[in-house]
Write an enzyme that holds these catalytic residues in place. Sequence first.
Site, PDB file in Angstrom:
ATOM      1  N   GLY A  12       0.821  -1.265   0.025  1.00  0.00           N
ATOM      2  CA  GLY A  12      -0.022   0.046  -0.091  1.00  0.00           C
ATOM      3  C   GLY A  12       0.949   1.213   0.060  1.00  0.00           C
ATOM      4  O   GLY A  12       0.446   2.352  -0.697  1.00  0.00           O
ATOM      5  N   ASN A  13       1.958   1.161   0.772  1.00  0.00           N
ATOM      6  CA  ASN A  13       2.952   2.251   0.671  1.00  0.00           C
ATOM      7  C   ASN A  13       3.486   2.458  -0.546  1.00  0.00           C
ATOM      8  O   ASN A  13       4.323   3.380  -0.801  1.00  0.00           O
ATOM      9  CB  ASN A  13       4.012   2.257   1.892  1.00  0.00           C
ATOM     10  CG  ASN A  13       3.076   2.487   2.868  1.00  0.00           C
ATOM     11  OD1 ASN A  13       2.370   3.192   3.500  1.00  0.00           O
ATOM     12  ND2 ASN A  13       3.574   1.557   4.004  1.00  0.00           N
ATOM     13  N   LYS A 124      -1.114  -3.721  12.811  1.00  0.00           N
ATOM     14  CA  LYS A 124      -1.559  -3.359  11.606  1.00  0.00           C
ATOM     15  C   LYS A 124      -1.614  -1.790  11.288  1.00  0.00           C
ATOM     16  O   LYS A 124      -2.602  -1.142  11.592  1.00  0.00           O
ATOM     17  CB  LYS A 124      -2.462  -4.027  10.815  1.00  0.00           C
ATOM     18  CG  LYS A 124      -2.782  -3.741   9.286  1.00  0.00           C
ATOM     19  CD  LYS A 124      -1.540  -4.155   8.510  1.00  0.00           C
ATOM     20  CE  LYS A 124      -1.710  -3.629   6.933  1.00  0.00           C
ATOM     21  NZ  LYS A 124      -0.610  -3.722   6.105  1.00  0.00           N
ATOM     22  N   LYS A 207      -1.461  -7.826   3.999  1.00  0.00           N
ATOM     23  CA  LYS A 207      -1.520  -8.448   2.590  1.00  0.00           C
ATOM     24  C   LYS A 207      -0.323  -9.480   2.309  1.00  0.00           C
ATOM     25  O   LYS A 207      -0.445 -10.287   1.421  1.00  0.00           O
ATOM     26  CB  LYS A 207      -1.673  -7.197   1.630  1.00  0.00           C
ATOM     27  CG  LYS A 207      -0.091  -6.553   1.528  1.00  0.00           C
ATOM     28  CD  LYS A 207       0.692  -6.923   0.205  1.00  0.00           C
ATOM     29  CE  LYS A 207       1.674  -5.894   0.066  1.00  0.00           C
ATOM     30  NZ  LYS A 207       2.537  -5.643   1.417  1.00  0.00           N
ATOM     31  N   LYS A 265       6.442  -9.187   6.400  1.00  0.00           N
ATOM     32  CA  LYS A 265       6.898  -9.511   5.040  1.00  0.00           C
ATOM     33  C   LYS A 265       7.686 -10.692   5.301  1.00  0.00           C
ATOM     34  O   LYS A 265       7.777 -11.814   4.465  1.00  0.00           O
ATOM     35  CB  LYS A 265       7.850  -8.568   4.345  1.00  0.00           C
ATOM     36  CG  LYS A 265       6.679  -7.425   3.987  1.00  0.00           C
ATOM     37  CD  LYS A 265       7.629  -5.973   3.371  1.00  0.00           C
ATOM     38  CE  LYS A 265       6.662  -5.217   3.124  1.00  0.00           C
ATOM     39  NZ  LYS A 265       5.717  -4.601   4.004  1.00  0.00           N
TER      40      LYS A 265
END
Length: 303
Positions: A12-13, A124, A207, A265
């Site tokens: 998203g970033n 989050k 995600k 991640k």
Amino acid sequence: MTKQTVVVALGGNALLRRGEPLEADIQRQNIATAAKTIADIAKEYNVVLVHGNGPQVGLLALQGLEYKKVSPYPLDVLGSETQGMIGYMLMQELKNLLPEQHISCMLTQMTVDPNDPAFADPTKPIGPVYEEAEAREMAEKYHWTVKPDGQYFRRVVPSPQPTGIVEDDAITALINQQHLVICTGGGGIPVKKENGKLVGVEAVIDKDMSAAFLAKQLNADALLILTDADAVFLDWGKPTQKALRKTTPSELSQYAFDAGSMGPKIDASCEFVKQGGKLVGIGSLQDGLNILKGEAGTNIIAE
């Protein structure tokens, strides 16, 4: 020659960079840049695209708080809105670059365990960044939890682990028909099963975890996580920082990574490799294809 399948997780970033104004035009510009990378990858691989939604879902939540005549919409509904908004922009840009390619955006629900310990410890980050004083003020006003995000602060919400993809069969069918599929956006719309029915959950699924889950379900050849960092670094932000170029889950288990950014991640990557995945690549958006070739970013492989 049959193309290999890669699940690409787009942060998203990477669509709204940290500190940028949350403007639609800026997001469109960033998505146009992202689409060029995805299109290049799609020429050599079957691509299944997952995108983040942290800045976007937070923005929708803030907008909802300003209109006092109705109660704020829950996070699962806002998550579905971001799937439509971001998916539309990605689909349009990719179709402009790949006019002959079938491209589909799948509104996707992801089941979670309502007893997941993440509900007691929100991690989050969503929405814009704030200076600490403003973040504390917003937290008190709206009953938020806020935590550090680099040199700033952000609102954080529960991020439970994904346990199942409701639309799994539909996604597989589209892939088998050679579609570039955009799905499980924002980690998927969080839902639980209650009395035999699906019910929305107040959370935002990570995600990267969802992308790893999806990659395993699809038996994908690789998972590619594109972010705003060039690689996985040790001692990030310090004079001693060092990029890891090729590593394994065992090596990564020796280090601690920030729970609000690189940590999920790494966890998602290691989970995929441990469950039989061949390759995970992590790195910056512009290096996408080169990361898969082992020429940039970080490659995580089996022991």
